[in-house]
Design a protein around this motif. Structure first.
Motif, PDB file in Angstrom:
ATOM      1  N   PRO A 256      12.570  23.449   4.525  1.00 43.24           N
ATOM      2  CA  PRO A 256      12.487  24.877   4.852  1.00 43.24           C
ATOM      3  C   PRO A 256      11.113  25.342   5.317  1.00 43.24           C
ATOM      4  O   PRO A 256      10.980  26.458   5.808  1.00 43.24           O
ATOM      5  N   LEU A 257      10.096  24.481   5.159  1.00 43.21           N
ATOM      6  CA  LEU A 257       8.742  24.902   5.525  1.00 43.21           C
ATOM      7  C   LEU A 257       7.932  23.660   5.886  1.00 43.21           C
ATOM      8  O   LEU A 257       7.327  23.027   5.030  1.00 43.21           O
ATOM      9  N   MET A 258       7.947  23.333   7.175  1.00 45.47           N
ATOM     10  CA  MET A 258       7.292  22.104   7.628  1.00 45.47           C
ATOM     11  C   MET A 258       5.773  22.240   7.700  1.00 45.47           C
ATOM     12  O   MET A 258       5.066  21.252   7.780  1.00 45.47           O
ATOM     13  N   ASN A 259       5.291  23.491   7.714  1.00 40.52           N
ATOM     14  CA  ASN A 259       3.847  23.697   7.917  1.00 40.52           C
ATOM     15  C   ASN A 259       3.313  24.739   6.927  1.00 40.52           C
ATOM     16  O   ASN A 259       2.885  25.826   7.327  1.00 40.52           O
ATOM     17  N   PRO A 260       3.331  24.418   5.618  1.00 40.54           N
ATOM     18  CA  PRO A 260       2.917  25.419   4.616  1.00 40.54           C
ATOM     19  C   PRO A 260       1.477  25.901   4.799  1.00 40.54           C
ATOM     20  O   PRO A 260       1.210  27.102   4.656  1.00 40.54           O
ATOM     21  N   ASP A 261       0.557  24.995   5.133  1.00 38.31           N
ATOM     22  CA  ASP A 261      -0.841  25.420   5.310  1.00 38.31           C
ATOM     23  C   ASP A 261      -0.966  26.378   6.496  1.00 38.31           C
ATOM     24  O   ASP A 261      -1.592  27.438   6.392  1.00 38.31           O
ATOM     25  N   GLY A 262      -0.366  25.996   7.620  1.00 37.56           N
ATOM     26  CA  GLY A 262      -0.455  26.830   8.823  1.00 37.56           C
ATOM     27  C   GLY A 262       0.153  28.205   8.594  1.00 37.56           C
ATOM     28  O   GLY A 262      -0.388  29.225   9.029  1.00 37.56           O
ATOM     29  N   VAL A 263       1.279  28.235   7.885  1.00 40.61           N
ATOM     30  CA  VAL A 263       1.946  29.509   7.604  1.00 40.61           C
ATOM     31  C   VAL A 263       1.059  30.389   6.725  1.00 40.61           C
ATOM     32  O   VAL A 263       0.816  31.560   7.021  1.00 40.61           O
ATOM     33  N   ASP A 264       0.517  29.826   5.654  1.00 38.12           N
ATOM     34  CA  ASP A 264      -0.283  30.645   4.733  1.00 38.12           C
ATOM     35  C   ASP A 264      -1.645  31.014   5.313  1.00 38.12           C
ATOM     36  O   ASP A 264      -2.245  32.017   4.925  1.00 38.12           O
ATOM     37  N   LEU A 265      -2.134  30.207   6.256  1.00 38.14           N
ATOM     38  CA  LEU A 265      -3.415  30.532   6.903  1.00 38.14           C
ATOM     39  C   LEU A 265      -3.230  31.507   8.067  1.00 38.14           C
ATOM     40  O   LEU A 265      -4.194  31.873   8.731  1.00 38.14           O
ATOM     41  N   GLY A 266      -1.984  31.897   8.334  1.00 40.14           N
ATOM     42  CA  GLY A 266      -1.736  32.830   9.433  1.00 40.14           C
ATOM     43  C   GLY A 266      -2.024  32.219  10.794  1.00 40.14           C
ATOM     44  O   GLY A 266      -2.527  32.885  11.697  1.00 40.14           O
ATOM     45  N   HIS A 267      -1.686  30.940  10.951  1.00 40.69           N
ATOM     46  CA  HIS A 267      -1.973  30.258  12.214  1.00 40.69           C
ATOM     47  C   HIS A 267      -1.029  30.677  13.333  1.00 40.69           C
ATOM     48  O   HIS A 267       0.107  31.064  13.098  1.00 40.69           O
ATOM     49  N   TRP A 268      -1.514  30.535  14.556  1.00 43.21           N
ATOM     50  CA  TRP A 268      -0.683  30.799  15.736  1.00 43.21           C
ATOM     51  C   TRP A 268       0.314  29.666  15.960  1.00 43.21           C
ATOM     52  O   TRP A 268       1.419  29.875  16.422  1.00 43.21           O
ATOM     53  N   ARG A 269      -0.093  28.431  15.628  1.00 45.55           N
ATOM     54  CA  ARG A 269       0.761  27.297  16.014  1.00 45.55           C
ATOM     55  C   ARG A 269       0.528  26.034  15.179  1.00 45.55           C
ATOM     56  O   ARG A 269       1.453  25.306  14.884  1.00 45.55           O
ATOM     57  N   HIS A 270      -0.712  25.749  14.819  1.00 42.94           N
ATOM     58  CA  HIS A 270      -1.068  24.427  14.314  1.00 42.94           C
ATOM     59  C   HIS A 270      -1.059  24.366  12.787  1.00 42.94           C
ATOM     60  O   HIS A 270      -0.908  25.379  12.111  1.00 42.94           O
ATOM     61  N   ASN A 271      -1.281  23.144  12.262  1.00 44.10           N
ATOM     62  CA  ASN A 271      -1.435  22.977  10.809  1.00 44.10           C
ATOM     63  C   ASN A 271      -2.927  23.015  10.463  1.00 44.10           C
ATOM     64  O   ASN A 271      -3.763  23.335  11.325  1.00 44.10           O
ATOM     65  N   SER A 272      -3.263  22.666   9.227  1.00 43.39           N
ATOM     66  CA  SER A 272      -4.682  22.746   8.847  1.00 43.39           C
ATOM     67  C   SER A 272      -5.504  21.653   9.524  1.00 43.39           C
ATOM     68  O   SER A 272      -6.733  21.707   9.522  1.00 43.39           O
ATOM     69  N   GLY A 273      -4.834  20.661  10.126  1.00 48.20           N
ATOM     70  CA  GLY A 273      -5.530  19.650  10.918  1.00 48.20           C
ATOM     71  C   GLY A 273      -5.711  20.088  12.366  1.00 48.20           C
ATOM     72  O   GLY A 273      -6.129  19.286  13.207  1.00 48.20           O
ATOM     73  N   GLY A 274      -5.381  21.357  12.653  1.00 45.94           N
ATOM     74  CA  GLY A 274      -5.570  21.879  14.008  1.00 45.94           C
ATOM     75  C   GLY A 274      -4.654  21.237  15.035  1.00 45.94           C
ATOM     76  O   GLY A 274      -4.971  21.174  16.224  1.00 45.94           O
TER      77      GLY A 274
END
Ligand SMILES: [Zn+2]
Length: 408
Positions: A256-274
């Motif tokens: 249900p959430l493939m990118n938890p870091d990106g979602v919580d960091l308010g990212h436009w597209r990427h994960n915490s690895g950019g």
């Protein structure tokens, strides 16, 4: 001697543990998905004391990089991506309030290459309302939102906010009372130590059961795809004849959430690895994809099962299904034709918009096909597709899929 053997065994098991469980999959066009630096937001409350106006990005899913007061009532909001280059999904989310009731004009300011995309959604009390055409205007190069504020903070967001807490709470609630056949379990941690979880649905023995995989939120702002996923998974878990038969025959792995870091960091597209996670389905450099593919591989191996279908829920400007051109070599050569006919027959005034292609880049639908001969689909929902409509499409997509696969 015994301790030497023990040491040798330990070394061997360490070597095995570090081996890739899931072989890499080749794609025509390689994309470098090794981690790159990202710019973190400074989490804070921007206070304009003489005006008695405040903005905050101090919550999960927020995105607000700067605030500048231009005159009595106008504020310029800087919204920046986590790193560049990046797809044009200029996402934002922030809270605003004031000591006394007043009307503000908020001017959205993006880096030069990016234009406004998402109609602002405003949360007051518990419900979200999209800004109307009087309060929200795009005039020449300016994007302006006029807003009445008072001491009760208003949440303004590019799309309805569904960060990791909300997503996991939704699943917890959904699977309540279904422990005998649904497990919602952590299968790893992200780089920033957030929980990475799967919904594993298996009625009875797993042995030899074909597996279907559903994933969403590789791209953080794409919540309309997540809404379809929610409706889809809820339908699978509703009691009913189709659902009973489907879960007796197939095992479901839903992420249900493939990118938890990106979602919580308010990212436009990427994960915490950019990195765009949906380009990492070849070498699995990123932990989210590595954890996912290894879990799928282990699950299949443990029960001698095959992966037959993979759906990846996203959002874009309009509703579209991106499919693979290859059908004949898949486990279900006729599935898509029947599925799309089912959707058109059961949703009023609905026409399937399908765009078949070969995946030249390492995206999930190509991985489903190339690695597993599974039918792979990117299930895209429009940013502005009415939310009720999304629920209907998600539900009918599940019902139609179950009906076809039950009679296979
Ligand atoms: Zn996407």
């Amino acid at each position: 001697m015994r301790s030497v053997n023990h040491l040798a065994n330990l070394c061997l098991s360490l070597v095995l543990a570090s081996c890739a469980i899931t072989p890499k999959v080749a794609f025509e066009n390689y994309v470098d998905t090794r981690s790159k630096p990202i710019r973190f937001q400074e989490k804070k409350t921007y206070s304009f004391d003489s005006a008695g106006v405040y903005f905050s990005n101090d919550f999960n899913g927020a995105r607000l990089n700067s605030v500048q007061q231009l005159n009595d009532s106008t504020y310029r909001l800087g919204i920046w991506p986590e790193n560049i280059p990046i797809n044009p999904s200029p996402y934002y989310a922030f809270k605003v309030w004031s000591d006394t009731q007043q009307s503000l004009i908020l001017q959205f300011d993006y880096p030069d290459a990016y234009r406004h995309r998402y109609l602002p959604k405003i949360k007051e009390d518990r419900s979200w309302v999209a800004a109307d055409s009087i309060s929200f205007q795009q005039i020449e190069n300016q994007t302006l939102l006029t807003l009445k504020v008072n001491s009760s903070p208003k949440l303004i967001s590019a799309q309805e906010l569904h960060s990791s807490n909300e997503v996991y709470a939704w699943v917890d609630n959904l699977v309540k009372g279904k422990d005998s056949y649904v497990q919602f379990k952590e299968i790893g941690k992200t780089v920033l130590k957030r929980s990475f979880k799967v919904i594993d649905i298996c009625k009875g023995s797993a042995e030899g059961k074909p597996v279907v995989v559903f994933i969403t939120r590789q791209h953080p702002p794409e919540v309309t795809g997540y809404f379809a996923f929610q409706s889809f998974i809820s339908t699978l878990l509703e009691s009913g004849q189709e659902s009973e038969a489907f879960l007796a025959k197939y095992r479901v792995l839903a992420f249900p959430l493939m990118n938890p870091d990106g979602v919580d960091l308010g990212h436009w597209r990427h994960n915490s690895g950019g990195v765009d996670l949906n380009r990492d389905w070849s070498k699995y450099h990123q932990k989210e994809i590595k954890t996912t593919v290894d879990f799928i591989s282990k699950t299949l191996k443990a029960s001698n099962s095959e992966l037959v279908l993979g759906l990846d829920f996203h959002s874009t400007y309009y509703d579209v299904f991106y499919t693979n051109e290859e059908r004949a070599a898949t486990h279900m050569p006729n599935f898509l034709e029947s599925w799309f006919s089912g959707l058109e027959a059961n949703i009023p005034d609905y026409e399937v918009n399908e765009k078949p292609s070969n995946s030249t880049q390492p995206v999930s639908k190509g991985w489903f096909l190339n690695k597993h001969k599974a039918v792979g689909v990117v299930f895209e929902i429009g940013d502005d597709t009415p939310r009720n409509r999304i629920r209907i499409v998600g539900k009918q997509a599940a019902l139609s899929m179950m009906s076809i696969m039950n009679s296979n």
